[in-house]
Design an enzyme around this catalytic site. Structure first.
Site, short mmCIF file in Angstrom:
data_model
loop_
_atom_site.label_atom_id
_atom_site.label_comp_id
_atom_site.label_asym_id
_atom_site.label_seq_id
_atom_site.Cartn_x
_atom_site.Cartn_y
_atom_site.Cartn_z
N HIS A 138 -13.91 -1.02 -2.27
CA HIS A 138 -12.98 -1.24 -0.75
C HIS A 138 -13.13 -1.26 0.93
O HIS A 138 -12.92 -0.53 2.15
CB HIS A 138 -13.00 0.62 -0.53
CG HIS A 138 -10.92 0.92 -0.52
ND1 HIS A 138 -10.20 1.58 -0.89
CD2 HIS A 138 -10.73 2.17 0.87
CE1 HIS A 138 -9.24 1.48 -0.81
NE2 HIS A 138 -9.67 1.71 1.00
N THR A 185 -6.02 2.71 -7.06
CA THR A 185 -7.29 2.62 -6.17
C THR A 185 -7.95 4.07 -6.35
O THR A 185 -7.09 5.10 -6.44
CB THR A 185 -6.90 3.20 -4.93
OG1 THR A 185 -6.12 1.11 -4.09
CG2 THR A 185 -7.99 3.25 -4.26
N SER A 236 0.78 -1.16 -0.08
CA SER A 236 -0.15 -0.01 -0.06
C SER A 236 0.90 1.47 -0.21
O SER A 236 1.64 0.96 0.51
CB SER A 236 -1.12 -0.42 1.18
OG SER A 236 -1.91 1.42 1.23
N TYR A 292 -1.91 5.54 -4.96
CA TYR A 292 -2.94 7.25 -4.72
C TYR A 292 -2.25 7.80 -5.33
O TYR A 292 -1.40 8.66 -5.17
CB TYR A 292 -3.07 6.96 -3.53
CG TYR A 292 -4.51 6.04 -2.43
CD1 TYR A 292 -5.62 5.63 -2.80
CD2 TYR A 292 -3.81 5.23 -1.22
CE1 TYR A 292 -6.00 4.90 -1.85
CE2 TYR A 292 -4.18 4.44 -0.27
CZ TYR A 292 -5.74 3.87 -0.86
OH TYR A 292 -6.67 3.64 -0.66
N LYS A 317 -8.24 -0.50 -9.07
CA LYS A 317 -8.71 -1.08 -8.14
C LYS A 317 -10.49 0.06 -7.81
O LYS A 317 -9.75 0.87 -7.29
CB LYS A 317 -7.76 -1.31 -6.54
CG LYS A 317 -8.44 -2.25 -5.99
CD LYS A 317 -7.77 -1.66 -4.53
CE LYS A 317 -8.50 -2.93 -3.48
NZ LYS A 317 -8.80 -1.84 -2.44
#
Length: 373
Positions: free
Chosen positions: A262, A164, A114, A138, A238
């Site tokens: 999510h 994402t 992440s 992100y 995603k």
């Protein structure tokens, strides 16, 4: 792995780690990890969706050569389980993502790290050895910061980018609020250290805290086009639930998509990921790569997702529960149990390989709630 670590007593199935985590996490942290947003309706919907399907056993099938090996966009994988990108893993264990990466290496599992990890992406890559690894991204308000993250991921040997797009707004879970959860001071986004926040002007009188505030830097289709031109790595997206979004992402050149809500943390009341999977698969066709994220707790859950159109599945909360209970050993054990549970389900359904798992392996569960599923 920590030689002193032990598998907790009473773990018989992968899902047992969810119960075990309650003995290792403070109540407020457990509420935050287990919860989604709002009233947690979508969290519950993700789990309930798997109960709507039965697996149909088959007889006299020769599965002695069975296996779960697969190829995903040209990348060989030992099995269809990936470790989902889960932020702030120091909430669960002091070794955080480093322990998770070691578990991924031990089980030959693709790890998706992440952007909001507690440890830097470079350290995660080093801990995971030669295991396949992807980096979840992100988009940052400053494109220079996004470019830096991409360069770091490429240099550290990450093999794909998972963008994402469904988390520009994340409302708090009422259960976490009731438990009094606040993010501890030592749980920071290590990858973003040194990136100065944008100097946004204050909102004008009458402006919306959502439209003109929280969504000020939300990604658009133009940002996606820019990202695709900014990296040599394949880009996955995603957070896909709508079939039309899936078709448009496919046409834009996205390598694959992850059907996900999510984990119920984005929009409370969104449909279950599994419930939208067949429509998304139909929209993009069979050859295109589609993963599922949301609610997997067993190998049979994974079987159902594969039957309904997923090529592989991501494991999110369950990895955190196992991490909290037993660190790297717990995550590795949880993955081993998932794989064996999938093997058992495949064998009894007469499926020797993942290619044998088709929609015909499932039957809708009776709608009468008094009947067992």
């Amino acid at each position: 792995m920590n030689a002193s670590a032990r598998i907790p007593h009473g773990i018989h199935n992968a899902c047992d780690y969810e119960r075990q985590a309650a003995q290792h996490l403070p109540a407020d942290r457990l509420a935050y990890i287990a919860g989604g947003c709002g009233w947690d309706r979508t969290v519950a919907a993700n789990r309930a969706a798997f109960e709507r399907w039965d697996v149909l056993p088959r007889l006299l099938r020769d599965v002695r050569g069975g296996h779960t090996r697969m190829t995903l966009n040209g990348q060989p994988l030992a099995h269809p389980f990936l470790l989902a990108p889960v932020a702030h893993q120091r909430l669960a264990h002091p070794e955080a993502e480093l322990a998770t990466a070691r578990a991924a290496e031990a089980t030959d599992t693709c790890l998706v790290a992440s952007t909001l990890s507690s440890t830097p992406l470079e350290a995660i890559a080093q801990a995971g050895g030669d295991t396949p690894r992807w980096f979840q991204l992100y988009l940052q308000p400053e494109r220079a910061h996004t470019l830096d993250l991409l360069a770091r991921a490429e240099a550290a040997g990450y093999q794909a980018i998972v963008l994402t797009l469904d988390a520009s707004i994340q409302l708090a879970s009422r259960s976490a609020l009731a438990a009094g959860f606040t993010m501890p001071a030592d749980c920071t986004a290590a990858n973003l250290a040194g990136y100065a926040p944008p100097g946004d002007p204050p909102l004008a009188p009458g402006a919306s805290r959502i439209f003109q505030g929280a969504m000020r830097h939300a990604p658009t289709w133009d940002d996606l086009v820019w990202l695709l031109s900014a990296t040599r790595l394949p880009v996955w997206v995603k957070g896909v639930l709508h079939p039309e979004d899936a078709r448009r992402l496919q046409a834009a050149g996205v390598a694959g998509i992850v059907v996900s809500n999510h984990g119920g943390r984005s929009l409370d009341g969104a449909p279950a990921s599994l419930g939208m999977l067949p429509a998304v698969r139909a929209a993009v066709g069979d050859p295109y790569s589609v993963l599922l994220d949301g609610g997997i707790r067993s190998g049979q859950d994974a079987f159902k997702a594969l039957a309904l159109g997923a090529d592989a599945v991501l494991i999110g909360r369950l990895q955190v529960y196992a991490l909290a209970a037993a660190g790297a050993l717990g995550v590795a054990h949880m993955l081993t149990l998932l794989i064996e549970e999938l093997h058992a389900c495949m064998a009894q359904a007469g499926c020797a390989t993942l290619a044998d798992i088709t929609p015909g392996a499932l039957l809708p569960c009776p709608l009468d709630p008094t009947l067992p599923c």
